[in-house]
Design an enzyme around this catalytic site. Structure first.
Site, PDB file in Angstrom:
ATOM      1  N   GLU A   1      -7.619   0.109  14.545  1.00 53.50           N
ATOM      2  CA  GLU A   1      -8.109  -1.005  13.727  1.00 53.50           C
ATOM      3  C   GLU A   1      -7.078  -2.123  13.584  1.00 53.50           C
ATOM      4  O   GLU A   1      -5.937  -1.889  13.219  1.00 53.50           O
ATOM      5  CB  GLU A   1      -8.492  -0.488  12.340  1.00 53.50           C
ATOM      6  CG  GLU A   1      -8.976  -1.588  11.405  1.00 53.50           C
ATOM      7  CD  GLU A   1      -9.012  -1.161   9.947  1.00 53.50           C
ATOM      8  OE1 GLU A   1      -8.920  -2.045   9.080  1.00 53.50           O
ATOM      9  OE2 GLU A   1      -9.106   0.066   9.675  1.00 53.50           O
TER      10      GLU A   1
ATOM     11  N   ARG B   1       1.802   1.636  10.404  1.00 55.23           N
ATOM     12  CA  ARG B   1       1.331   1.969   9.055  1.00 55.23           C
ATOM     13  C   ARG B   1       2.515   1.883   8.102  1.00 55.23           C
ATOM     14  O   ARG B   1       3.392   2.740   8.104  1.00 55.23           O
ATOM     15  CB  ARG B   1       0.723   3.378   9.034  1.00 55.23           C
ATOM     16  CG  ARG B   1      -0.031   3.705   7.734  1.00 55.23           C
ATOM     17  CD  ARG B   1      -0.519   5.147   7.725  1.00 55.23           C
ATOM     18  NE  ARG B   1      -1.461   5.409   8.792  1.00 55.23           N
ATOM     19  CZ  ARG B   1      -2.777   5.197   8.721  1.00 55.23           C
ATOM     20  NH1 ARG B   1      -3.297   4.728   7.607  1.00 55.23           N
ATOM     21  NH2 ARG B   1      -3.561   5.471   9.745  1.00 55.23           N
TER      22      ARG B   1
ATOM     23  N   ARG C   1       0.394  -4.809  12.637  1.00 55.19           N
ATOM     24  CA  ARG C   1      -0.473  -4.180  13.641  1.00 55.19           C
ATOM     25  C   ARG C   1      -0.760  -5.142  14.804  1.00 55.19           C
ATOM     26  O   ARG C   1      -0.892  -4.718  15.957  1.00 55.19           O
ATOM     27  CB  ARG C   1      -1.779  -3.707  13.013  1.00 55.19           C
ATOM     28  CG  ARG C   1      -1.597  -2.523  12.097  1.00 55.19           C
ATOM     29  CD  ARG C   1      -2.908  -1.897  11.684  1.00 55.19           C
ATOM     30  NE  ARG C   1      -2.674  -0.713  10.860  1.00 55.19           N
ATOM     31  CZ  ARG C   1      -3.576   0.207  10.608  1.00 55.19           C
ATOM     32  NH1 ARG C   1      -4.801   0.089  11.103  1.00 55.19           N
ATOM     33  NH2 ARG C   1      -3.293   1.258   9.854  1.00 55.19           N
TER      34      ARG C   1
ATOM     35  N   SER D   1     -10.974  -6.078   9.909  1.00 59.07           N
ATOM     36  CA  SER D   1     -12.133  -5.449   9.277  1.00 59.07           C
ATOM     37  C   SER D   1     -12.853  -6.509   8.466  1.00 59.07           C
ATOM     38  O   SER D   1     -12.207  -7.360   7.838  1.00 59.07           O
ATOM     39  CB  SER D   1     -11.651  -4.313   8.367  1.00 59.07           C
ATOM     40  OG  SER D   1     -12.749  -3.647   7.784  1.00 59.07           O
TER      41      SER D   1
ATOM     42  N   ARG E   1       0.848  -1.201   0.000  1.00 58.16           N
ATOM     43  CA  ARG E   1       0.000   0.000   0.000  1.00 58.16           C
ATOM     44  C   ARG E   1       0.880   1.247   0.000  1.00 58.16           C
ATOM     45  O   ARG E   1       1.802   1.368   0.811  1.00 58.16           O
ATOM     46  CB  ARG E   1      -0.924   0.002   1.225  1.00 58.16           C
ATOM     47  CG  ARG E   1      -1.855  -1.216   1.229  1.00 58.16           C
ATOM     48  CD  ARG E   1      -2.850  -1.200   2.358  1.00 58.16           C
ATOM     49  NE  ARG E   1      -3.635  -2.436   2.341  1.00 58.16           N
ATOM     50  CZ  ARG E   1      -4.623  -2.719   3.173  1.00 58.16           C
ATOM     51  NH1 ARG E   1      -4.962  -1.841   4.105  1.00 58.16           N
ATOM     52  NH2 ARG E   1      -5.269  -3.862   3.105  1.00 58.16           N
TER      53      ARG E   1
END
Length: 425
Positions: A348, A276, A388, A351, A261
């Site tokens: 988060e 991140r 994460r 999801s 990403r």
């Protein structure tokens, strides 16, 4: 994409969905207009072709005088047919282009609003009071360096910012997480999958990642291939252009892949450590079900995520994500957010999204139930996004001396280790 018939029959519902997403409502009327032109030009083309065929049958039987007139008329008809065909193709192309810009219909129970307008559905676990325990918690990067588990300095040297090395017990911790997550998924009936990290444009577009998410996608121009941001892309495209027999459903896959990403819209956010990053590994659940089963399957995916986070002994909450934060393909999305002690907030970790028929229509994946063939529903759910999860484990299970207690579920995959010990002071 959504069903065009639904758009024609209930355009106000589609307008309301666009409005809830914070997207362009005028797109709905532009699409209705293009669809009307597509259908009317198609009717005109069919009428002209029918007339052309009828005329073609008359010409061989006509007298010499009549034939000349008929041939003149046939020439004009041929030009009209060609023009009508071009008009139909242009209207069809415009319809498809506009349709691909339209997000999925938002579920009526989704809270309306932006990123901060979510609704908290559940809270699990107990947040530790480090003050009462007599020490200030270290953040995941400091802990990772003490354990010899995370090296962001050399990651930046080798690849740039937001890259990292997992070293020593950090690498072993990732492998433990992946194996434990795959074991849970396999026990729940998912088929384990190792998926491609590079996909063709139709796979990326079919899953909805070339719309609003396009800025975060890596594209290899020379090969016209995309690096996936999640194995959802490959798992969704796995049955592209197929018809699946109803008695084979549900189909459930657990995909492991690297994920890439660009994080183009996150400059200055979460720059410390590995929360991140540009590249990470993930175990992703993916389901194919009938449209009638999608909401029930969505709840099942959420339960599997909750089971996973509970097994890691992490405090977390479940939120119902607000409409403008859904992403184009999701009709509804639940996030599980773990407590990160040094940030003092939930972040988060997993999801799960119900994409209803949105992706299957784009990818031409259908179910055959008796004589009926129709689009099916697709759903996805993160089981373990590795970095994460490592952040949450290190920070929540740390001890005063910088060691980290290993959750019981991971110990068999770490050679029985109960504690990760510092290697550097």
């Amino acid at each position: 994409m959504i069903d065009l018939r639904l758009l024609r029959e209930d355009p106000d519902r589609v307008r309301a969905s666009q409005r809830a997403r914070g997207e362009d409502v005028a797109l709905v009327d532009a699409l209705l207009s293009a669809d009307e032109r597509r259908r009317s030009s198609g009717v005109r083309f069919d009428e002209l072709r029918s007339e052309q065929k009828s005329l073609g049958k008359l010409i061989p039987k006509a007298s010499p005088d009549e034939k000349a007139e008929l041939l003149k008329k046939a020439s004009q008809l041929a030009a009209d047919v060609k023009a009508a065909d071009a008009e139909r193709d242009a209207a069809d192309a415009e319809t498809q282009e506009l349709l691909l810009k339209l997000g999925n219909l938002v579920h009526p129970d989704v809270p309306v609003g932006g990123e901060e307008d979510f609704v908290t559905l559940e809270t699990h676990g107990t947040i530790r009071d480090f003050g009462a325990e007599g020490f200030e918690p270290r953040d995941h990067l400091e802990l990772g360096q003490l354990l010899g588990a995370i090296d962001v300095e050399r990651g930046a040297k080798v690849s740039g910012s937001r890259f990292y090395f997992l070293t020593g017990v950090g690498a072993l911790l990732e492998l433990a997480l992946v194996n434990a997550a795959m074991a849970q998924a396999t026990a729940a009936g998912f088929t384990p999958m190792l998926t491609p990290a590079l996909v063709r444009p139709q796979s990326m577009a079919g899953t909805g990642f070339l719309g609003q998410a396009a800025q975060d996608v890596y594209h290899l121009q020379n090969d016209d291939l995309y690096l996936v941001g999640t194995s959802e892309v490959a798992l969704a495209a796995y049955h592209m252009d197929e018809i699946i027999e109803a008695d084979r459903l549900p189909l459930r896959y657990a995909g492991f892949s690297p994920c890439f990403r660009r994080e183009a819209g996150s400059h200055g956010k979460d720059t410390r450590g590995i929360f991140r990053v540009h590249q990470f590994d993930k175990v992703e659940m993916f389901s194919y079900v009938t449209p009638e089963e999608s909401q029930a399957e969505h709840q099942r995916l959420l339960e599997w995520e909750k089971q996973w986070l509970t097994s890691l002994e992490l405090p977390f909450r479940v939120i119902d994500v607000a409409s403008a934060d859904l992403g184009s393909s999701a009709a509804r999305k639940f996030d599980c957010e773990a407590w990160i002690p040094t940030q003092g907030k939930y972040r988060e970790l997993t999801s799960t999204s119900d994409c209803t028929e949105f992706q299957s229509r784009r990818l031409s994946i259908r179910v055959r139930d008796g004589k009926q063939v129709r689009p099916l529903a697709t759903l996805n759910g993160t089981l373990c996004a590795v970095p994460r999860t490592i952040v949450a484990i290190l920070e929540n299970h740390q001890q005063a001396d910088g060691s980290v207690r290993v959750p019981e579920v991971l110990r068999p995959y770490l050679g029985g280790r109960e504690v990760l010990e510092p290697v550097a002071k």
